[in-house]
Write a protein that holds these residues in place. Structure first.
Motif, PDB file in Angstrom:
ATOM      1  N   ILE A 843     -19.228 -17.054  10.655  1.00 50.56           N
ATOM      2  CA  ILE A 843     -19.135 -18.175  10.588  1.00 50.56           C
ATOM      3  C   ILE A 843     -18.325 -18.744   9.024  1.00 50.56           C
ATOM      4  CG2 ILE A 843     -20.761 -19.615  10.208  1.00 50.56           C
ATOM      5  CD1 ILE A 843     -23.456 -16.823  11.257  1.00 50.56           C
ATOM      6  N   GLY A 844     -17.554 -19.365   9.071  1.00 58.14           N
ATOM      7  CA  GLY A 844     -17.180 -20.483   8.606  1.00 58.14           C
ATOM      8  C   GLY A 844     -17.102 -22.059   8.279  1.00 58.14           C
ATOM      9  N   VAL A 845     -17.391 -22.935   7.280  1.00 60.04           N
ATOM     10  CA  VAL A 845     -17.766 -24.543   7.380  1.00 60.04           C
ATOM     11  C   VAL A 845     -16.694 -24.582   6.574  1.00 60.04           C
ATOM     12  CG1 VAL A 845     -19.017 -26.263   6.968  1.00 60.04           C
ATOM     13  CG2 VAL A 845     -20.490 -24.105   7.462  1.00 60.04           C
ATOM     14  N   GLU A 846     -15.551 -26.065   7.030  1.00 58.72           N
ATOM     15  CA  GLU A 846     -15.188 -26.374   6.302  1.00 58.72           C
ATOM     16  C   GLU A 846     -14.989 -27.678   6.695  1.00 58.72           C
ATOM     17  OE1 GLU A 846     -12.119 -27.242   3.356  1.00 58.72           O
ATOM     18  OE2 GLU A 846     -12.734 -25.396   3.653  1.00 58.72           O
ATOM     19  N   LEU A 847     -14.696 -29.220   5.279  1.00 57.95           N
ATOM     20  CA  LEU A 847     -14.491 -29.618   5.515  1.00 57.95           C
ATOM     21  C   LEU A 847     -12.865 -30.187   5.172  1.00 57.95           C
ATOM     22  CD1 LEU A 847     -15.948 -32.824   4.627  1.00 57.95           C
ATOM     23  CD2 LEU A 847     -15.001 -32.255   2.243  1.00 57.95           C
ATOM     24  N   ASN A 848     -11.964 -29.776   5.154  1.00 49.70           N
ATOM     25  CA  ASN A 848     -11.067 -29.790   5.482  1.00 49.70           C
ATOM     26  C   ASN A 848     -10.174 -30.334   6.824  1.00 49.70           C
ATOM     27  OD1 ASN A 848      -7.697 -30.055   5.805  1.00 49.70           O
ATOM     28  ND2 ASN A 848      -7.200 -30.403   3.387  1.00 49.70           N
ATOM     29  N   PRO A 849     -10.101 -31.051   8.093  1.00 49.12           N
ATOM     30  CA  PRO A 849      -9.562 -30.643   9.170  1.00 49.12           C
ATOM     31  C   PRO A 849      -8.616 -30.031   9.559  1.00 49.12           C
ATOM     32  CG  PRO A 849     -10.357 -33.402   8.786  1.00 49.12           C
ATOM     33  CD  PRO A 849     -10.065 -32.099   7.016  1.00 49.12           C
ATOM     34  N   GLU A 850      -7.279 -29.797   8.441  1.00 51.13           N
ATOM     35  CA  GLU A 850      -6.550 -29.307   8.693  1.00 51.13           C
ATOM     36  C   GLU A 850      -6.680 -27.605   9.003  1.00 51.13           C
ATOM     37  OE1 GLU A 850      -2.592 -30.268   6.636  1.00 51.13           O
ATOM     38  OE2 GLU A 850      -3.453 -32.936   6.635  1.00 51.13           O
ATOM     39  N   TYR A 851      -7.265 -27.790   7.805  1.00 48.03           N
ATOM     40  CA  TYR A 851      -7.327 -26.099   7.267  1.00 48.03           C
ATOM     41  C   TYR A 851      -8.562 -25.766   8.210  1.00 48.03           C
ATOM     42  CZ  TYR A 851      -5.837 -25.537   1.987  1.00 48.03           C
ATOM     43  OH  TYR A 851      -5.752 -26.154   1.427  1.00 48.03           O
TER      44      TYR A 851
END
Length: 881
Positions: A843-851
């Motif tokens: 499970i991962g949560v990331e703010l940066n759309p490119e990453y």
């Protein structure tokens, strides 16, 4: 009394930094009607701001604007106000106060507080305050005219003294004047930042808008070895200029403020005729190399010392050129600009009718000469740009300047040029003859570059003024639109990743549902990973960073199973000498604050794994561990910076035996019996274990140790891959294409990303579809050889990105098969990818759309057991090249 915390939305809005308004709201009829419409708007904006800068172009009446601003402030506060101006400018204030504003008497010039009354507006020069003869804190309001004299972030005595007096800041030399500060401060200049952004930051510091080091961190990439080498973050450009526009007013012509083109009548700048005159250098005086060998040619890229030598060697030739130019019109009014005393001596000897101004003259004589020239009573004037190049109006009778030499200080040059290139110039054009030598070509090039940079900066700010007017509310609205992202979720059989702010995403997970948390948290003020205000790196200081962490860490604690581990990957931070104020690099022990933060929210700290790093690679980034520097002074170096894996445990529900509610269980290895059979390991027997079965004593010893190493292999972002040369990209893509399920849209996206940055060659197909059969050859192409240093020049923004083996060891040791493994600062989803690989649910949560997009591809590829390009793949490609 319990402190009530801001809502998360309110907290994010508080991260929008526009200058506060600390002045007075005034009506239009409170402003002197004698002022032009644009000046009335300027006065109103300055008074209401309280601490503001007016960067209006030459000839737009900053003099009367300052006088009227101070007058209105004193009507509300009483007391006295002070104008600080450069040499020769006080006469402009005296004339405008009486002739334009209708004052009964001009502001009085003073050199000490004893010469001032209890009320009124006074004027002094910068030298008086710099030398400590007059304390500006004795005045309610201070206006700094031609404030570009303050340029330099601490390098000049003038700047340090004014910072100490006006802000209470001790400055680099500890010149603190106490906590008392000037309440209302105004700045006026037409050249706010001719050399670099650092000058704008100086003005912001003087006005107490934002500290210089704070602004550097917020908006700029930095050179850790040179504190003032700044490059504006591309994604922060709009925010930076909106921030500047909230406290500084740029005006090129009246209509920039009024919106009425008719107001520009009489404010059309005359054309400028610049004539460059190159004098051949005397190569017989080129000097010697360090080894004593004579140079064949005079340097064409000289520094300050070389420039001084070149000026001395070329003095006669330059003076002769000046006389030649002057003979074109002997009756013309003219300014001759020079830099050296020897040049002044030659001018006085050859042109006795030309009056010169110099530092050792009495002040009254200097001002008398300038006044005679400005009124047409003197035909020729000579002086240094640094002395009389600011503030004076010399355009009524003069339209011709001759520069006897060229220098590095663009501010002095542009200010001196605009003594005649101003609104109100009576001539149809303004002429400037600039004399330089063959060896000074680079100096000319630098001067022209700074000139272009100055014009672009002014155009940018004028554009903002026209777009948003003088409304901070409109500017803030634009910035607050950049908070948060539209949630995107991608699921597979073995993973779930989300593009979202983790503060908003973590509450979606069930309580006690996560078997392991492992993440590399970002850094306060070090980098911003996206242009979003929800970005944890988008913080002014460490305090604000942990304030934002206070919203996510309690949720991380809630979702973790009782008794399970949160493994937090961190690294301490190097503080450059320019920011520490000590002149040498120091270390901020970030990991200590992280320990305090997580334990504050209920986690129990149970240990730290130290991950050793490559000291040679680290030195290449910080230049603080160099062998040469160690040999010079062994007290300066410090030590290498390891990474840390901080281990926190959520207390189990039952603390009687300390076991987790659902323990992370491991089978011991099998034992090889004498008869060839195997059985589970029994401690009292001496039979050998079966290699590769169960959790061995040997593995336990390494897991239990406080030190470890990492191979450093990790995932690659598409932007990192794009920094490679075409040859390396081709080879990397070839292997990827042969081992990965074909995804047409993803391949097109990669190609389009390469095209945007100019890495998609027009002459051949870089990302060729590969064939699995030997009958089709697709591995032959014609490219340039890979530049092996290209990759090393790329900088990954995270100081300690998660490596494969670090994630692997934590996942295998601290979670059970099938557990949900969470990284709520997901980045490229390394943790989720490795969780999938080892039979867990990632499970991962990331703010940066490119990453997030890159991470989505990696998770899908791992689930399908496809090939994923890593850092080692790139290094292998480089080595093959």
């Amino acid at each position: 009394m319990q402190f009530e915390r801001l809502s998360y939305e309110e907290f994010l809005k508080s991260k929008v930094r526009l200058a506060a308004s600390d002045g007075f709201t005034i009506s239009d009829d409170e402003v002197n009607p004698a002022l032009k419409p644009h000046n009335r708007l300027m006065v109103k904006w300055l008074v209401e701001g309280g601490r503001r800068a007016c960067f209006a172009s030459f000839g737009l009446h900053k003099t009367v604007t300052q006088l009227e601003t101070l007058r209105i402030v004193l009507t509300r506060t009483g007391g006295r106000a002070l104008i600080v101006a450069p040499l020769g400018v006080r006469q402009e204030f005296a004339r405008d106060a009486v002739e334009i504003l209708g004052w009964d008497a001009p502001p009085k010039f003073i050199r000490s507080i004893e010469e001032a009354g209890e009320t009124g507006i006074y004027i002094t020069n910068y030298e008086t305050i710099r030398e400590g003869k007059l304390d500006p804190r004795k005045f309610v309001a201070v206006s700094l005219d031609e404030a570009s004299i303050l340029r330099g972030s601490g390098g000049s005595k003038t700047f340090r003294e004014f910072m100490a007096y006006l802000t209470g800041d001790a400055g680099p030399n500890g010149n603190r004047r106490g906590t008392e500060v000037v309440e209302y401060i105004f700045i006026a200049t037409a050249t706010p930042a001719p050399n670099d952004y650092i000058e704008l930051l100086c003005y912001a510091a003087i006005l107490r808008i934002m500290d210089i080091s704070q602004a550097k961190t917020r908006f700029f990439k930095r050179d850790s070895t040179k504190a003032d080498v700044l490059t504006l973050h591309q994604h922060k450009e709009e925010e930076f200029w909106l921030w500047v526009a909230s406290w500084a007013l740029f005006v090129n012509r009246p209509s920039d403020l009024t919106g009425n083109a008719n107001d520009d009548e009489g404010y059309i700048m005359p054309p400028l005729d610049v004539r460059w005159h190159e004098i051949p250098s005397d190569h017989t005086k080129a000097g010697t190399e360090k080894n004593g060998q004579f140079k064949m040619y005079a340097e064409t890229a000289i520094g300050l010392q070389g420039a001084a030598t070149e000026k001395r060697n070329s003095l006669n030739a330059r003076v002769n050129k000046m006389l030649e130019l002057r003979n074109e019109d002997l009756s013309a009014h003219r300014i001759i600009w020079h830099d050296l005393e020897k040049e002044r001596n030659e001018i006085e000897k050859l042109l006795p009718e030309c009056k010169t101004v110099f530092g050792s003259q009495p002040l009254d004589i200097r001002e008398s000469i300038i006044r005679d020239f400005s009124t047409g009573n003197l035909q020729e004037l000579a002086g240094k740009p640094s002395m009389i190049g600011s503030g004076t109006n010399l355009q009524k009778y003069c339209a011709w300047s001759i520069y006897l030499g060229i220098g590095f200080k663009f501010n002095d040059f542009i200010q001196s040029l605009h003594r005649t290139l101003r609104f109100g110039q009576v001539s149809k054009s303004v002429r400037a003859d600039i004399i330089y030598t063959e060896a000074e070509r680079k100096v000319r090039k630098d001067l022209e570059r700074k000139w272009t940079q100055h014009n672009k900066m002014v155009e940018k700010m004028i554009e903002i003024n026209k777009k948003y007017g003088l409304s901070q509310a409109a500017m803030a609205q634009i910035l607050t639109r950049k908070m948060g992202v539209e949630r995107v979720e991608i699921k597979g059989e073995k993973y779930q990743i989300v593009n979202n702010d983790n503060v908003k995403e973590l509450p979606r997970f069930e309580t006690n549902s996560i078997g392991l948390i492992i993440t590399s948290i970002p850094f306060a003020t070090q980098y911003e990973y996206s242009p979003n205000y929800a970005d944890y790196g988008h913080t002014e200081n460490t305090r604000e960073f942990f304030e934002q962490m206070d919203y996510s860490t309690p949720e991380a604690f809630r979702v973790l199973m009782p008794g399970r581990i949160a493994a937090i990957h961190v690294k301490d931070r190097i503080i450059p000498g320019g920011l520490s104020g000590l002149g040498f690099q120091t270390v901020y022990p970030f990991h200590l604050d992280v320990i305090q933060h997580y334990t504050k929210h209920g986690f129990a700290y149970i240990g730290m794994k130290t991950i050793v790093t490559d000291v040679v690679r680290e030195n290449a980034q910080t230049y603080r561990l160099g062998w040469t520097e160690q040999c010079k002074d062994g007290s300066k170096m410090g030590v290498g910076m390891p990474e840390y894996l901080l281990l926190f445990r959520k207390p189990p529900s039952d603390t009687s035996n300390a076991y987790a509610d659902i323990p992370v269980f491991k089978d011991k290895p099998l034992q090889q019996m004498a008869d060839g059979s195997t059985r589970k390991f029994v401690d009292k027997t001496k039979e050998p274990i079966v290699p590769g079965t169960g959790y061995s004593r040997a593995r336990w010893q390494f897991d239990a140790h406080g030190f470890t190493r990492s191979s450093g292999d990790r995932l690659m972002s598409s932007s990192e891959i794009a920094r490679l040369e075409p040859d390396a990209i081709f080879k990397l893509f070839r292997d990827y294409s042969l081992n990965t399920t074909w995804n047409f849209e993803h391949i097109v996206k990669i190609a389009e990303s390469l095209e945007v940055i100019g890495k998609l060659p027009p002459g051949f197909m870089l990302l060729q579809p590969q064939s699995w059969t030997d009958e089709v050859w697709t591995d032959i192409t014609r490219m340039m050889t890979l530049n092996a240093s290209q990759w090393s020049q790329g900088k990954e923004m995270h100081l300690c990105p998660m490596q494969f083996d670090t994630a692997d060891r934590v996942i295998l040791q601290m979670s059970n098969p099938g557990d949900k493994v969470l990284d709520y600062f997901g980045g490229l989803m390394t943790v989720a990818v490795r969780a999938i690989k080892h039979g867990r649910y990632g499970i991962g949560v990331e703010l940066n759309p490119e990453y997030f997009t890159d991470g989505a591809h990696y998770c899908k590829a791992e689930e399908h057991k496809a090939s994923i390009p890593s850092l080692f793949d790139v290094l292998e490609v480089e080595g093959a090249a």
